[in-house]
Design a protein around this motif. Structure first.
Motif, PDB file in Angstrom:
ATOM      1  N   VAL A  44       0.842  -1.203   0.000  1.00 57.55           N
ATOM      2  CA  VAL A  44       0.000   0.000   0.000  1.00 57.55           C
ATOM      3  C   VAL A  44       0.874   1.250   0.000  1.00 57.55           C
ATOM      4  N   LYS A  45       1.981   1.218   0.734  1.00 56.06           N
ATOM      5  CA  LYS A  45       2.876   2.377   0.780  1.00 56.06           C
ATOM      6  C   LYS A  45       3.516   2.658  -0.578  1.00 56.06           C
ATOM      7  N   GLN A  46       3.709   1.626  -1.400  1.00 57.09           N
ATOM      8  CA  GLN A  46       4.302   1.806  -2.720  1.00 57.09           C
ATOM      9  C   GLN A  46       3.299   2.310  -3.747  1.00 57.09           C
ATOM     10  N   THR A  47       2.031   2.238  -3.422  1.00 56.71           N
ATOM     11  CA  THR A  47       0.968   2.593  -4.351  1.00 56.71           C
ATOM     12  C   THR A  47       0.698   4.088  -4.298  1.00 56.71           C
ATOM     13  N   ASN A  48       0.450   4.667  -5.440  1.00 54.63           N
ATOM     14  CA  ASN A  48       0.053   6.072  -5.515  1.00 54.63           C
ATOM     15  C   ASN A  48      -1.369   6.139  -6.063  1.00 54.63           C
ATOM     16  N   PRO A  49      -2.355   5.983  -5.169  1.00 55.36           N
ATOM     17  CA  PRO A  49      -3.735   5.952  -5.665  1.00 55.36           C
ATOM     18  C   PRO A  49      -4.242   7.343  -6.041  1.00 55.36           C
ATOM     19  N   ASP A  50      -5.255   7.364  -6.855  1.00 57.84           N
ATOM     20  CA  ASP A  50      -5.968   8.607  -7.125  1.00 57.84           C
ATOM     21  C   ASP A  50      -6.842   8.864  -5.903  1.00 57.84           C
ATOM     22  N   GLU A  51      -6.443   9.825  -5.094  1.00 55.62           N
ATOM     23  CA  GLU A  51      -7.143  10.053  -3.829  1.00 55.62           C
ATOM     24  C   GLU A  51      -8.580  10.522  -4.026  1.00 55.62           C
ATOM     25  N   ASN A  52      -8.922  10.952  -5.225  1.00 53.90           N
ATOM     26  CA  ASN A  52     -10.306  11.347  -5.497  1.00 53.90           C
ATOM     27  C   ASN A  52     -11.235  10.141  -5.505  1.00 53.90           C
ATOM     28  N   THR A  53     -10.682   8.936  -5.712  1.00 53.19           N
ATOM     29  CA  THR A  53     -11.505   7.726  -5.727  1.00 53.19           C
ATOM     30  C   THR A  53     -11.719   7.162  -4.328  1.00 53.19           C
ATOM     31  N   LEU A  54     -10.982   7.690  -3.342  1.00 52.05           N
ATOM     32  CA  LEU A  54     -11.107   7.206  -1.967  1.00 52.05           C
ATOM     33  C   LEU A  54     -12.094   8.067  -1.203  1.00 52.05           C
ATOM     34  N   ASP A  55     -12.885   7.433  -0.335  1.00 49.74           N
ATOM     35  CA  ASP A  55     -13.744   8.250   0.530  1.00 49.74           C
ATOM     36  C   ASP A  55     -12.892   8.780   1.687  1.00 49.74           C
ATOM     37  N   GLU A  56     -13.464   9.607   2.512  1.00 45.51           N
ATOM     38  CA  GLU A  56     -12.695  10.288   3.562  1.00 45.51           C
ATOM     39  C   GLU A  56     -12.034   9.304   4.532  1.00 45.51           C
ATOM     40  N   LYS A  57     -12.760   8.276   4.933  1.00 50.16           N
ATOM     41  CA  LYS A  57     -12.218   7.289   5.872  1.00 50.16           C
ATOM     42  C   LYS A  57     -11.047   6.530   5.240  1.00 50.16           C
ATOM     43  N   GLN A  58     -11.179   6.144   3.977  1.00 50.10           N
ATOM     44  CA  GLN A  58     -10.098   5.459   3.271  1.00 50.10           C
ATOM     45  C   GLN A  58      -8.883   6.368   3.111  1.00 50.10           C
ATOM     46  N   ARG A  59      -9.121   7.634   2.807  1.00 47.03           N
ATOM     47  CA  ARG A  59      -8.036   8.606   2.641  1.00 47.03           C
ATOM     48  C   ARG A  59      -7.267   8.774   3.953  1.00 47.03           C
ATOM     49  N   GLN A  60      -7.979   8.862   5.062  1.00 48.23           N
ATOM     50  CA  GLN A  60      -7.324   8.997   6.368  1.00 48.23           C
ATOM     51  C   GLN A  60      -6.502   7.749   6.692  1.00 48.23           C
ATOM     52  N   PHE A  61      -7.063   6.580   6.413  1.00 48.24           N
ATOM     53  CA  PHE A  61      -6.350   5.331   6.658  1.00 48.24           C
ATOM     54  C   PHE A  61      -5.093   5.244   5.796  1.00 48.24           C
ATOM     55  N   PHE A  62      -5.211   5.619   4.519  1.00 44.39           N
ATOM     56  CA  PHE A  62      -4.055   5.604   3.619  1.00 44.39           C
ATOM     57  C   PHE A  62      -2.955   6.530   4.135  1.00 44.39           C
ATOM     58  N   HIS A  63      -3.323   7.730   4.575  1.00 43.76           N
ATOM     59  CA  HIS A  63      -2.320   8.676   5.088  1.00 43.76           C
ATOM     60  C   HIS A  63      -1.680   8.164   6.376  1.00 43.76           C
ATOM     61  N   SER A  64      -2.452   7.496   7.225  1.00 42.67           N
ATOM     62  CA  SER A  64      -1.863   6.947   8.456  1.00 42.67           C
ATOM     63  C   SER A  64      -0.903   5.809   8.127  1.00 42.67           C
ATOM     64  N   LEU A  65      -1.205   5.000   7.106  1.00 46.12           N
ATOM     65  CA  LEU A  65      -0.282   3.944   6.687  1.00 46.12           C
ATOM     66  C   LEU A  65       1.006   4.533   6.108  1.00 46.12           C
ATOM     67  N   GLN A  66       0.881   5.627   5.376  1.00 49.33           N
ATOM     68  CA  GLN A  66       2.062   6.267   4.795  1.00 49.33           C
ATOM     69  C   GLN A  66       3.024   6.720   5.883  1.00 49.33           C
ATOM     70  N   GLN A  67       2.517   7.068   7.050  1.00 47.70           N
ATOM     71  CA  GLN A  67       3.350   7.570   8.145  1.00 47.70           C
ATOM     72  C   GLN A  67       3.790   6.474   9.093  1.00 47.70           C
ATOM     73  N   THR A  68       3.268   5.264   8.927  1.00 48.19           N
ATOM     74  CA  THR A  68       3.572   4.159   9.826  1.00 48.19           C
ATOM     75  C   THR A  68       4.896   3.507   9.453  1.00 48.19           C
ATOM     76  N   LYS A  69       5.707   3.250  10.461  1.00 54.49           N
ATOM     77  CA  LYS A  69       6.963   2.549  10.248  1.00 54.49           C
ATOM     78  C   LYS A  69       6.851   1.239  11.029  1.00 54.49           C
ATOM     79  N   LEU A  70       6.879   0.108  10.316  1.00 48.12           N
ATOM     80  CA  LEU A  70       6.688  -1.185  10.960  1.00 48.12           C
ATOM     81  C   LEU A  70       7.984  -1.749  11.543  1.00 48.12           C
ATOM     82  N   PHE A  71       9.063  -1.679  10.785  1.00 49.54           N
ATOM     83  CA  PHE A  71      10.314  -2.282  11.237  1.00 49.54           C
ATOM     84  C   PHE A  71      11.464  -1.334  11.086  1.00 49.54           C
TER      85      PHE A  71
END
Length: 71
Positions: A44-71
């Motif tokens: 998901v972090k490697q993907t550059n989705p068209d954020e216009n296709t995401l609803d607000e909840k999906q957009r927030q989740f995507f942005h939180s994943l972008q900032q998450t560092k797992l390892f």
């Protein structure tokens, strides 16, 4: 984001591919839960989705994943 997710058995690492213009993520059923989650978050972090296709909840989740560092 247009991906189809498939859970398959095999001796392979979880990954994504483009097969006949279909975006597919194949998850190894034999991986442990932590490995499956880490692989999916990495994809998901490697993907550059068209954020216009995401609803607000999906957009927030995507942005939180972008900032998450797992390892």
């Amino acid at each position: 984001m247009g991906f189809k997710v498939r859970y398959e058995k095999g001796n392979f690492k979880t990954g994504s591919c483009l097969l006949e213009h279909n975006k597919i993520i194949v998850v190894n059923k034999f991986s442990n839960l932590e490995g499956k989650i880490a692989a999916l978050v990495g994809l998901v972090k490697q993907t550059n989705p068209d954020e216009n296709t995401l609803d607000e909840k999906q957009r927030q989740f995507f942005h939180s994943l972008q900032q998450t560092k797992l390892f």
